[in-house]
Every structure is written in C-alpha cells, then in structure tokens.
Design a protein around this motif. Sequence first.
Motif, PDB file in Angstrom:
ATOM      1  N   ASP A 234      90.446 -32.301  63.148  1.00 46.63           N
ATOM      2  CA  ASP A 234      90.968 -31.524  64.167  1.00 46.63           C
ATOM      3  C   ASP A 234      92.595 -31.815  64.230  1.00 46.63           C
ATOM      4  O   ASP A 234      93.177 -32.615  63.886  1.00 46.63           O
ATOM      5  N   ILE A 235      93.349 -30.430  64.355  1.00 47.02           N
ATOM      6  CA  ILE A 235      94.621 -30.333  64.367  1.00 47.02           C
ATOM      7  C   ILE A 235      95.042 -29.695  65.768  1.00 47.02           C
ATOM      8  O   ILE A 235      94.597 -28.445  66.008  1.00 47.02           O
ATOM      9  N   ARG A 236      96.096 -30.223  66.335  1.00 47.95           N
ATOM     10  CA  ARG A 236      96.484 -29.431  67.392  1.00 47.95           C
ATOM     11  C   ARG A 236      98.029 -29.737  67.216  1.00 47.95           C
ATOM     12  O   ARG A 236      98.844 -30.812  67.339  1.00 47.95           O
ATOM     13  N   LEU A 237      98.676 -28.482  67.434  1.00 52.81           N
ATOM     14  CA  LEU A 237     100.145 -28.248  67.588  1.00 52.81           C
ATOM     15  C   LEU A 237     100.433 -27.671  68.715  1.00 52.81           C
ATOM     16  O   LEU A 237     100.013 -26.465  68.963  1.00 52.81           O
ATOM     17  N   SER A 238     101.583 -28.238  69.593  1.00 53.19           N
ATOM     18  CA  SER A 238     101.562 -27.643  70.908  1.00 53.19           C
ATOM     19  C   SER A 238     103.085 -27.967  71.301  1.00 53.19           C
ATOM     20  O   SER A 238     103.701 -28.813  70.829  1.00 53.19           O
ATOM     21  N   THR A 239     103.634 -27.145  72.024  1.00 51.89           N
ATOM     22  CA  THR A 239     104.895 -26.941  72.669  1.00 51.89           C
ATOM     23  C   THR A 239     105.998 -27.886  71.848  1.00 51.89           C
ATOM     24  O   THR A 239     106.891 -28.289  72.034  1.00 51.89           O
ATOM     25  N   SER A 240     105.979 -27.073  70.627  1.00 55.44           N
ATOM     26  CA  SER A 240     106.918 -27.463  69.474  1.00 55.44           C
ATOM     27  C   SER A 240     107.722 -26.271  69.411  1.00 55.44           C
ATOM     28  O   SER A 240     107.532 -25.171  69.305  1.00 55.44           O
ATOM     29  N   ARG A 241     108.788 -26.568  68.500  1.00 62.77           N
ATOM     30  CA  ARG A 241     109.871 -25.477  68.147  1.00 62.77           C
ATOM     31  C   ARG A 241     109.939 -25.637  66.670  1.00 62.77           C
ATOM     32  O   ARG A 241     110.234 -26.793  66.024  1.00 62.77           O
ATOM     33  N   LEU A 242     109.457 -24.743  65.768  1.00 53.11           N
ATOM     34  CA  LEU A 242     109.830 -24.878  64.362  1.00 53.11           C
ATOM     35  C   LEU A 242     110.174 -23.890  63.528  1.00 53.11           C
ATOM     36  O   LEU A 242     109.562 -22.574  64.067  1.00 53.11           O
ATOM     37  N   GLY A 243     110.596 -23.658  62.428  1.00 53.07           N
ATOM     38  CA  GLY A 243     110.745 -22.615  61.830  1.00 53.07           C
ATOM     39  C   GLY A 243     109.553 -22.013  61.030  1.00 53.07           C
ATOM     40  O   GLY A 243     109.602 -20.656  61.269  1.00 53.07           O
ATOM     41  N   GLY A 244     108.585 -22.787  60.686  1.00 51.97           N
ATOM     42  CA  GLY A 244     107.379 -22.040  60.246  1.00 51.97           C
ATOM     43  C   GLY A 244     106.579 -23.158  59.404  1.00 51.97           C
ATOM     44  O   GLY A 244     107.139 -24.228  59.341  1.00 51.97           O
ATOM     45  N   GLY A 245     105.638 -22.862  58.883  1.00 50.47           N
ATOM     46  CA  GLY A 245     104.979 -23.873  57.773  1.00 50.47           C
ATOM     47  C   GLY A 245     103.340 -23.487  57.674  1.00 50.47           C
ATOM     48  O   GLY A 245     102.978 -22.192  57.826  1.00 50.47           O
ATOM     49  N   ARG A 246     102.728 -24.588  57.672  1.00 51.37           N
ATOM     50  CA  ARG A 246     101.207 -24.546  57.313  1.00 51.37           C
ATOM     51  C   ARG A 246     100.521 -25.467  57.923  1.00 51.37           C
ATOM     52  O   ARG A 246     100.602 -26.493  58.006  1.00 51.37           O
ATOM     53  N   VAL A 247      99.404 -24.984  58.728  1.00 54.56           N
ATOM     54  CA  VAL A 247      98.381 -25.713  59.328  1.00 54.56           C
ATOM     55  C   VAL A 247      97.126 -25.497  58.743  1.00 54.56           C
ATOM     56  O   VAL A 247      96.565 -24.382  58.710  1.00 54.56           O
ATOM     57  N   ASP A 248      96.279 -26.593  58.277  1.00 51.79           N
ATOM     58  CA  ASP A 248      95.225 -26.529  57.095  1.00 51.79           C
ATOM     59  C   ASP A 248      94.220 -27.491  57.379  1.00 51.79           C
ATOM     60  O   ASP A 248      94.708 -28.610  57.200  1.00 51.79           O
ATOM     61  N   THR A 249      93.093 -27.141  57.833  1.00 49.95           N
ATOM     62  CA  THR A 249      91.917 -28.051  57.900  1.00 49.95           C
ATOM     63  C   THR A 249      90.531 -27.635  56.889  1.00 49.95           C
ATOM     64  O   THR A 249      90.131 -26.455  57.284  1.00 49.95           O
ATOM     65  N   ALA A 250      90.061 -28.327  56.135  1.00 50.33           N
ATOM     66  CA  ALA A 250      88.742 -28.111  55.579  1.00 50.33           C
ATOM     67  C   ALA A 250      87.667 -28.104  56.445  1.00 50.33           C
ATOM     68  O   ALA A 250      86.746 -27.277  56.384  1.00 50.33           O
ATOM     69  N   ASP A 251      87.747 -28.829  57.518  1.00 56.88           N
ATOM     70  CA  ASP A 251      86.559 -29.278  58.507  1.00 56.88           C
ATOM     71  C   ASP A 251      86.948 -29.795  59.636  1.00 56.88           C
ATOM     72  O   ASP A 251      87.018 -30.651  60.027  1.00 56.88           O
ATOM     73  N   GLY A 252      87.267 -28.687  60.697  1.00 52.93           N
ATOM     74  CA  GLY A 252      87.912 -28.991  61.912  1.00 52.93           C
ATOM     75  C   GLY A 252      88.339 -27.631  62.739  1.00 52.93           C
ATOM     76  O   GLY A 252      88.517 -26.653  61.996  1.00 52.93           O
ATOM     77  N   ASP A 253      88.638 -28.115  63.898  1.00 50.51           N
ATOM     78  CA  ASP A 253      89.166 -27.111  64.564  1.00 50.51           C
ATOM     79  C   ASP A 253      90.854 -27.081  64.687  1.00 50.51           C
ATOM     80  O   ASP A 253      91.459 -28.168  64.392  1.00 50.51           O
ATOM     81  N   ILE A 254      91.279 -25.764  65.011  1.00 47.78           N
ATOM     82  CA  ILE A 254      92.971 -25.903  65.000  1.00 47.78           C
ATOM     83  C   ILE A 254      93.018 -25.261  66.480  1.00 47.78           C
ATOM     84  O   ILE A 254      92.875 -24.329  66.967  1.00 47.78           O
ATOM     85  N   SER A 255      94.091 -25.881  67.182  1.00 44.78           N
ATOM     86  CA  SER A 255      94.516 -25.674  68.539  1.00 44.78           C
ATOM     87  C   SER A 255      96.184 -25.364  68.478  1.00 44.78           C
ATOM     88  O   SER A 255      97.020 -26.263  68.078  1.00 44.78           O
ATOM     89  N   LEU A 256      96.464 -24.320  68.593  1.00 45.18           N
ATOM     90  CA  LEU A 256      98.097 -23.976  68.853  1.00 45.18           C
ATOM     91  C   LEU A 256      98.420 -23.344  70.034  1.00 45.18           C
ATOM     92  O   LEU A 256      98.048 -22.445  70.732  1.00 45.18           O
ATOM     93  N   GLN A 257      99.171 -24.111  70.751  1.00 41.82           N
ATOM     94  CA  GLN A 257      99.625 -23.854  72.173  1.00 41.82           C
ATOM     95  C   GLN A 257     101.136 -23.976  72.784  1.00 41.82           C
ATOM     96  O   GLN A 257     101.718 -25.182  72.487  1.00 41.82           O
ATOM     97  N   SER A 258     101.406 -22.811  72.910  1.00 40.53           N
ATOM     98  CA  SER A 258     102.817 -22.727  73.510  1.00 40.53           C
ATOM     99  C   SER A 258     103.843 -23.039  72.661  1.00 40.53           C
ATOM    100  O   SER A 258     104.856 -24.010  73.034  1.00 40.53           O
ATOM    101  N   ASN A 259     103.678 -22.948  71.381  1.00 42.76           N
ATOM    102  CA  ASN A 259     104.875 -23.058  70.286  1.00 42.76           C
ATOM    103  C   ASN A 259     105.783 -22.050  70.317  1.00 42.76           C
ATOM    104  O   ASN A 259     105.708 -20.882  70.549  1.00 42.76           O
ATOM    105  N   ARG A 260     107.119 -22.366  69.564  1.00 40.24           N
ATOM    106  CA  ARG A 260     108.051 -21.476  69.375  1.00 40.24           C
ATOM    107  C   ARG A 260     108.420 -21.482  67.742  1.00 40.24           C
ATOM    108  O   ARG A 260     108.759 -22.394  67.337  1.00 40.24           O
ATOM    109  N   ILE A 261     108.247 -20.181  67.105  1.00 43.70           N
ATOM    110  CA  ILE A 261     108.322 -20.404  65.609  1.00 43.70           C
ATOM    111  C   ILE A 261     109.370 -19.180  65.579  1.00 43.70           C
ATOM    112  O   ILE A 261     109.243 -18.241  66.041  1.00 43.70           O
ATOM    113  N   THR A 262     110.304 -19.490  64.321  1.00 43.31           N
ATOM    114  CA  THR A 262     111.353 -18.471  64.160  1.00 43.31           C
ATOM    115  C   THR A 262     110.988 -17.511  62.990  1.00 43.31           C
ATOM    116  O   THR A 262     111.567 -16.305  62.817  1.00 43.31           O
ATOM    117  N   GLN A 263     109.986 -18.108  62.294  1.00 46.56           N
ATOM    118  CA  GLN A 263     109.405 -17.070  61.119  1.00 46.56           C
ATOM    119  C   GLN A 263     107.854 -16.946  60.944  1.00 46.56           C
ATOM    120  O   GLN A 263     107.288 -16.387  61.749  1.00 46.56           O
TER     121      GLN A 263
END
Length: 323
Positions: free
Chosen positions: A224-253
């Motif tokens: 599983d991947i959790r990305l939270s309360t972070s600031r980033l230009g952008g990118g890629r979040v990828d898992t073959a077998d798992g859940d993804i949680s994106l919480q309260s982030n700030r992305i520019t692109q």
Amino acid sequence: MKRSLKIGLTLMALGAVLFGVGWMNHGDKAVVWSKSTRGFKTIQEVKRSYHPGDYQRIVVDSQAPVTIKAGNTNRVTVSYMDGDTSLPKTNVAKGTLTIKGGVSTSHLSVSIFSVSDRTTTNGGVLVTVPRDKKLDSIVVKKGSGSLSLRELQAKQVTIENADDINLYALRVDQNIMAHSTDGDVYADHVRAKQLRVNTDDGDMSISNCQLTATDNQFVTSDGDIRLSTSRLGGGRVDTADGDISLQSNRITQKLKARTEDGDIHANIAKSAGAKVASQDDDMSDITVLGKHHHSGYWLRREAKSQYQLTTDDGDVRVADEAD
C-alpha cells in the motif's frame, strides 16, 4: 482442554527458569539459547564508541541496523551482543566514513527469550553527525539492513537497497533515491528536489514532505502507498497489488496514481482537478464528490493542478478536503 493446560504450565515453567537464570546473573538480563553450547546463557549489550576523523561522505555496506542522525556531538557507536565476533567495522579514509560488515539481527544463530528490552539495539551502528554539518552524500549499498536517517543535511542521498527505511527531517539539495527489496519505507518532513522510492514487497508512507520536482516517484510491486500533507511538483504513484491513499496534498502540476488491484482514496484541494478512470467498469465503483460514475469522470478539468487516478480492479473515491 487438558492439552492447553499442559502447554500453559510448560510455558510458565520455562518463563520462571529463564527469569531465574537472568536474575541470578546480577539482574533482569536477557537469556538466550546458544546453539554452540546447547544451553542457556545470559547476554548483555556492549557498546564501542569513538570520535571519527573528518569526513564529507558516508557509505553504508552492512546488514546490521544503521542509524545516522544529527546531534550535538560527532561519534560512531557500535552496539552488539557480547561474544558476537561478526561486528560491523567503521573507518574513515579519504574523507569517507564507511560502515561495513556485520549481520542482520534476523540471521542470528541464537533464539532470544528476553526479560528486558535493553538488548534491542543488538548488532546496530549509530552515527551522530554534528547538526550544522552538511554531507556531500550518503550512499547505502545493496544488501544493507534496516536504515534510519534523521535530521541530516546532505547534497545527495542514494539508497541502492536496504530493509526497512526511515527518513525523518532530511534536508537534501538534490535527489533522494531509495530502494527496498523486502521492507517498508517511511518519509516524514523531508525536503528535497526529488524523491524516488521503489519497493518490491513493502508498504510506504510519505507525509509532510516538500519536493519541488515534477517527476517524483513512489512505486511498489506489492504494498500500500500513502501520500499525505505534502507539497510536490508532481510525479507518479504506482502499485501492482495494493491500495493508494492521497490525503491533503498540494501539487503544482500533475500527479498520476495507478493500482492494478486495489482501491484509490483521494482527498484533494478544491482548486485541484481529478481525472478518474477504471479499467473494469462492471466491477469497479467510482465516486466523485459523493456521486457515482461507471465510465470515468473528469472533475474540474480546467484546474492547473491535476490528479490522474486509475485502477484496473478496484474502487476510486474522490472528495474535496473539509473546510
């Protein structure tokens, strides 16, 4: 019932024996079963500590646990179980502090029955770097054990392969690259241009980070991947077998998130857009701002900050952050 009672009484008797052995040897020490002597013996933690010479780089090539942190001193401490001859070796040469050798705690030849937690650092290395020191680089070689980097300043960090990885309050001018074959990765309060994390079999949690690059990467084959309360230009979040949680982030692109077999839950800023899709329209459920969709949906397509969320087999939930 009788069998359970017998097992319970046996464990109680074993515990009493181990406690007695430890107590008779001057206190509540840990007790081990030694394969070489085929008997119980007490152990204690032993530490060797010294001030190293001047260095600008740190290279880790050790299966033993390693912690490198900022402090008010400059020391290298090696802790180990007494009688252990396979200690990590440390030395400074040509401006590089090298930590080499040692064994992983999971490969010890004894079984530990501890009545005290004072031996939990068995086999470990602690490097304390002065708080105001900026390192040129930190390099962790393939096959290294668990790693913790805390409150450090460096120009570059490269973790070729390690077990569990913990990154806390790092300040890195350029890039952080981290790979784990069979471990989890945690990053908290990290500032860097770019963060690229790959795990073969493990979860990752990225929180409170500031990453200016648009091509950050968080990829796992099984986890599983959790990305939270972070600031980033952008990118890629990828898992073959798992859940993804994106919480309260700030992305520019743009941030792309994809799972082959799992769910995606995203709480996004009200100024951000989200393009949501599922490869299995019959089995998956897409919910955007409380409304259900079956063939994908694009929320606020005119927004500058965009999420692209895709699952091959799973559900997707998108909601605005609470006020």
